[in-house]
Design an enzyme around this catalytic site. Structure first.
Site, PDB file in Angstrom:
ATOM      1  N   HIS A  21       0.717  -1.196   0.075  1.00  0.00           N
ATOM      2  CA  HIS A  21       0.127   0.096   0.122  1.00  0.00           C
ATOM      3  C   HIS A  21       0.868   1.057  -0.096  1.00  0.00           C
ATOM      4  O   HIS A  21       0.215   2.129   0.592  1.00  0.00           O
ATOM      5  CB  HIS A  21      -0.902   0.157   1.094  1.00  0.00           C
ATOM      6  CG  HIS A  21      -2.061  -1.122   1.104  1.00  0.00           C
ATOM      7  ND1 HIS A  21      -1.911  -2.134   1.289  1.00  0.00           N
ATOM      8  CD2 HIS A  21      -3.445  -0.889   1.000  1.00  0.00           C
ATOM      9  CE1 HIS A  21      -2.827  -3.140   1.298  1.00  0.00           C
ATOM     10  NE2 HIS A  21      -3.830  -2.178   1.150  1.00  0.00           N
ATOM     11  N   GLY A  63      -0.578  -2.753  -5.893  1.00  0.00           N
ATOM     12  CA  GLY A  63      -1.921  -3.750  -5.563  1.00  0.00           C
ATOM     13  C   GLY A  63      -3.124  -3.119  -5.132  1.00  0.00           C
ATOM     14  O   GLY A  63      -4.045  -3.989  -5.495  1.00  0.00           O
ATOM     15  N   HIS A  64      -3.207  -1.864  -4.384  1.00  0.00           N
ATOM     16  CA  HIS A  64      -4.331  -1.618  -4.346  1.00  0.00           C
ATOM     17  C   HIS A  64      -4.721  -0.102  -5.145  1.00  0.00           C
ATOM     18  O   HIS A  64      -3.734   0.654  -4.770  1.00  0.00           O
ATOM     19  CB  HIS A  64      -4.654  -1.179  -2.711  1.00  0.00           C
ATOM     20  CG  HIS A  64      -6.012  -0.882  -2.129  1.00  0.00           C
ATOM     21  ND1 HIS A  64      -6.742  -0.023  -3.067  1.00  0.00           N
ATOM     22  CD2 HIS A  64      -6.576  -1.403  -1.435  1.00  0.00           C
ATOM     23  CE1 HIS A  64      -7.928  -0.171  -2.391  1.00  0.00           C
ATOM     24  NE2 HIS A  64      -7.923  -0.964  -1.287  1.00  0.00           N
ATOM     25  N   HIS A 100     -11.392  -7.682  -5.305  1.00  0.00           N
ATOM     26  CA  HIS A 100     -11.695  -6.684  -4.178  1.00  0.00           C
ATOM     27  C   HIS A 100     -12.607  -5.686  -4.746  1.00  0.00           C
ATOM     28  O   HIS A 100     -11.817  -4.916  -5.634  1.00  0.00           O
ATOM     29  CB  HIS A 100     -10.476  -6.556  -3.608  1.00  0.00           C
ATOM     30  CG  HIS A 100     -10.359  -5.734  -2.547  1.00  0.00           C
ATOM     31  ND1 HIS A 100     -10.636  -4.193  -2.535  1.00  0.00           N
ATOM     32  CD2 HIS A 100     -10.299  -6.019  -1.118  1.00  0.00           C
ATOM     33  CE1 HIS A 100     -10.538  -3.716  -1.254  1.00  0.00           C
ATOM     34  NE2 HIS A 100     -10.344  -4.802  -0.341  1.00  0.00           N
ATOM     35  N   GLU A 158     -13.435  -9.517   0.180  1.00  0.00           N
ATOM     36  CA  GLU A 158     -14.005  -8.515  -0.191  1.00  0.00           C
ATOM     37  C   GLU A 158     -14.524  -7.995  -1.358  1.00  0.00           C
ATOM     38  O   GLU A 158     -14.403  -7.106  -2.018  1.00  0.00           O
ATOM     39  CB  GLU A 158     -13.304  -7.452   0.684  1.00  0.00           C
ATOM     40  CG  GLU A 158     -12.735  -7.651   2.005  1.00  0.00           C
ATOM     41  CD  GLU A 158     -11.890  -6.501   2.610  1.00  0.00           C
ATOM     42  OE1 GLU A 158     -12.292  -5.889   3.397  1.00  0.00           O
ATOM     43  OE2 GLU A 158     -10.705  -6.136   2.179  1.00  0.00           O
ATOM     44  N   GLU A 162     -19.089  -3.184   1.279  1.00  0.00           N
ATOM     45  CA  GLU A 162     -18.266  -2.157   2.146  1.00  0.00           C
ATOM     46  C   GLU A 162     -18.458  -0.919   1.741  1.00  0.00           C
ATOM     47  O   GLU A 162     -18.592  -0.418   0.759  1.00  0.00           O
ATOM     48  CB  GLU A 162     -16.766  -2.416   1.813  1.00  0.00           C
ATOM     49  CG  GLU A 162     -15.750  -1.751   2.752  1.00  0.00           C
ATOM     50  CD  GLU A 162     -14.229  -2.090   2.562  1.00  0.00           C
ATOM     51  OE1 GLU A 162     -14.074  -3.033   1.905  1.00  0.00           O
ATOM     52  OE2 GLU A 162     -13.584  -0.833   2.950  1.00  0.00           O
ATOM     53  N   CYS A 194     -16.754   1.698   1.917  1.00  0.00           N
ATOM     54  CA  CYS A 194     -15.922   2.203   1.008  1.00  0.00           C
ATOM     55  C   CYS A 194     -16.216   1.812  -0.697  1.00  0.00           C
ATOM     56  O   CYS A 194     -15.827   2.723  -1.517  1.00  0.00           O
ATOM     57  CB  CYS A 194     -14.165   1.577   1.353  1.00  0.00           C
ATOM     58  SG  CYS A 194     -13.656   2.583   2.578  1.00  0.00           S
ATOM     59  N   CYS A 205     -10.368   2.164   7.250  1.00  0.00           N
ATOM     60  CA  CYS A 205     -10.733   2.885   5.910  1.00  0.00           C
ATOM     61  C   CYS A 205     -11.967   3.664   5.889  1.00  0.00           C
ATOM     62  O   CYS A 205     -11.926   4.777   5.377  1.00  0.00           O
ATOM     63  CB  CYS A 205     -10.457   1.939   4.914  1.00  0.00           C
ATOM     64  SG  CYS A 205     -11.457   0.508   4.627  1.00  0.00           S
TER      65      CYS A 205
END
Ligand SMILES: [Zn+2]
Length: 624
Positions: A137, A186-187, A248, A300, A316, A318, A384
């Site tokens: 991250h 990755g995110h 995700h 997720e 989620e 987010c 988050c």
């Protein structure tokens, strides 16, 4: 991050700059006040208590005690700062400004000589920067930092964070890019942030770096977590070849948001075509009725088509926010009402359920059925969602209006003022009066205008069968839902447009392939999805309730309930166990199940879990 002040060449409509559209009353002003008075202060205290600030102090050479994980703790500070920035546009609050000043000074102190900034690597793995892009991250945190810096600069003109951000972005640009190091985060998150940094500074390298990170995805090289494959990170196929949303959900939707940002600047058709395919897959097969995304707790993640379970879903907070950010950009690009419709559905349901009425408790996961025992915590180890909610509420007015093509467009209804400066639209001021989302009537009043003829466009939501429209009291042709009602004329100060959106309670059902809720109905009124909570029907087990498709329903304003909501009384049924009593399974045969009449009270879904803990359900079976 919300697109603001965009001059994107491939946007049909443009955002209004910060402060040029403001909530003046009603539902969202109340939420903004709670956000300021409670959530932002609560967030500050929680960031201190959870160690986020101390992590940055440790990175700056001070602090005490141990570094606190997870690795992306810095990003919570940045999202909180972004929320503060938007809120300072609404109200200058010296106490909150003091908190922000402290955080800004801390971040600036933590930045290293070469521009690098990430407390985890600085404290825990100083020799290993950029060695685990798949999982750690670093670029994600950088993205949230850039967004906070841009927001603060736009909101207050404060350059302190923006200077730190540009130094860090320049550092990243010196490491990654053509002829330099390959890689992608990755995110996803940094993509949209770099585009915004480009918009704010005019530095083209930031846009190119965003494109680079998008182009480097989809090689299948990322190491998924545990059992998850490359689809977890949206690395299975290159973005331009993608046909389904997968993996995700927050990562997927932050990525599509960033890709759409790149399209808005470059106009590359292949990127836009891919976004169209993904949006279709998501909305036709993988979106919960609350406009929540991510059916599967495992990873997720988006599930297979039509996998939309009610009690084991993820949704989620987010992901709902990411969906709103993506739809906003698609709306700017195309001017199509369906994107504002979906944004609205999240706004009042899958997003807003993420925060309690009092602004100090949160949901990370938003289920559509609770079998009991679910309550909202004050914060999360992986936090988050809470600061993400804060930044959305602080800037909600900016989803309401745009300018472009010589006119003004209204997308979301709330009491507000809009000030258009004459760039791609008229020089005009207008305001809106409404009790939306509880009442269907909307009045738009032109306060100032430049005398030119221009188009006012008002979204007629997809949930509205037909809207009545009047200009200065004179009825116009009615407009069916799912499009914009448009009026072009040489407006004069004092002109009034009235829109009546015919907000009646309605029952909806899902595509028959959604087996989790086949034969079930959901109550809606206007933009709100409703649910049944145990506390409102204490004599019933929610497993027994039924609602027929023609059930009489009555909407009623309830000042006393859940800080004031419109509740819906439904003439439902309660199944009698009969011969099932004590039997879990019986031979299949024609069985007559007896029902008794039961009056049900439904409340808006966003407001659930604010009273005593109990069962809840959104989808209600029809009688057998
Ligand atoms: Zn979250």
């Amino acid at each position: 991050m919300h697109v603001m002040t965009n001059k994107s060449p491939h946007a049909r409509w443009r955002s209004l700059p910060l402060g040029k559209v403001s909530v003046t009353g009603g539902f969202w002003l109340n939420k903004q006040a709670i956000n300021r008075q409670v959530s932002l202060r609560h967030g500050y205290a929680q960031l201190e208590k959870s160690g986020n600030f101390n992590n940055l102090r440790l990175a700056a050479g001070g602090g005490e005690g141990e570094y606190k994980q997870p690795v992306f703790m810095d990003s919570d500070v940045y999202k909180w700062l972004e929320a503060v920035a938007y809120d300072l546009v609404n109200v200058r609050d010296p106490e909150i400004e003091g908190m922000a000043d402290e955080a800004i000074a801390l971040i600036a102190a933590a930045q290293q000589e070469d521009g690098y900034l990430n407390s985890y690597y600085q404290v825990i793995k100083p020799e290993e920067r950029w060695t685990d892009l798949d999982h750690d991250h670093e670029l994600y945190c950088a993205g949230h930092f850039f967004e906070a810096a841009v927001a603060m600069h736009r909101a207050t003109g404060d350059e302190r964070l923006l200077n730190v951000a540009c130094r860090f972005a320049d550092h990243i640009d010196s490491i990654f890019g053509p002829g330099k190091r390959d890689g992608a985060p990755g995110h996803p998150e940094i993509e949209m942030a770099l585009v915004e940094l480009y918009r704010e500074t005019g530095e083209r390298r930031y846009l190119d770096l965003a494109s680079f990170f998008v182009d480097k995805r989809g090689t299948g090289k990322m190491r998924g977590y545990g059992h998850f494959g490359p689809e977890y990170h949206q690395d299975r196929v290159p973005v331009r070849e993608a046909t389904i949303v997968e993996g995700h959900a927050v990562r997927q939707l932050y990525l599509t948001t960033g890709v759409t940002d790149i399209y808005l600047e470059t106009g590359e058709q292949a990127l836009f075509d891919a976004m169209g395919r993904l949006w279709h897959d998501m909305t036709a097969r993988k979106t919960h009725i609350i406009a929540g995304y991510g059916a599967q707790p495992r990873g997720e993640a988006f599930g297979p088509a039509y996998d939309l379970s009610t009690d084991h879903c993820y949704c989620e907070t987010c992901a709902a926010i990411a969906g709103m950010m993506w739809n906003w950009r698609l709306l700017l690009a195309t001017g199509e009402a369906r994107y504002a419709d979906l944004l609205e559905r999240s706004l009042y349901n899958g997003f807003l359920s993420g925060v309690s009425l009092d602004g100090r408790r949160y949901f990370y996961v938003n289920v559509l059925q609770s079998r009991g025992g679910i309550e909202r915590p004050e914060w999360y180890g992986c936090a988050c969602c809470p600061p993400n909610v804060m930044r959305q509420i602080a800037m909600v007015a900016h989803y309401a209006a745009t300018v472009g093509e010589g006119g003004v467009q209204i997308h979301q209804y709330m009491p507000l003022t809009v000030e258009a400066a004459g760039e791609t639209g008229p020089a005009a001021k207008l305001h809106m009066e409404t009790d939306y989302p509880w009442e269907a009537g909307v009045r738009v009043v032109i306060d100032e205008t430049d005398g030119s003829a221009w188009e006012l466009a008002l979204r007629v939501p997809g949930w509205c069968a037909e809207a009545a429209l009047k200009v200065n009291g004179e009825a116009q042709q009615s407009v069916t839902g799912g499009q914009y009602a448009t009026i072009t004329r040489a407006w004069q100060a004092g002109d009034v447009v009235e829109l009546d959106l015919a907000m009646e309670p309605a029952l909806v059902e899902a595509h028959p392939r959604v087996d989790a809720i086949r034969g079930n109905l959901c109550i809606q009124r206007g933009p709100m999805v409703y649910c049944l909570e145990e506390v409102d029907q204490p004599d019933l087990d929610l497993l027994d309730v039924r609602v027929a498709p023609d059930a009489p329903m009555q909407a009623r304003w309830r000042e006393d309930l859940l800080d004031g909501v419109v509740s819906i009384e439904v003439q439902g049924l309660a199944a009698e166990p009969g011969e099932w009593d004590g039997n879990l399974y019986l031979p299949s045969a024609e069985r007559k199940i007896a029902h008794r009449v039961a009056t049900l009270t439904a409340v808006p879904y966003y407001a659930w879990a604010n009273r005593e803990i109990g069962t809840m359900r959104v989808w209600i079976p029809r009688p057998e």
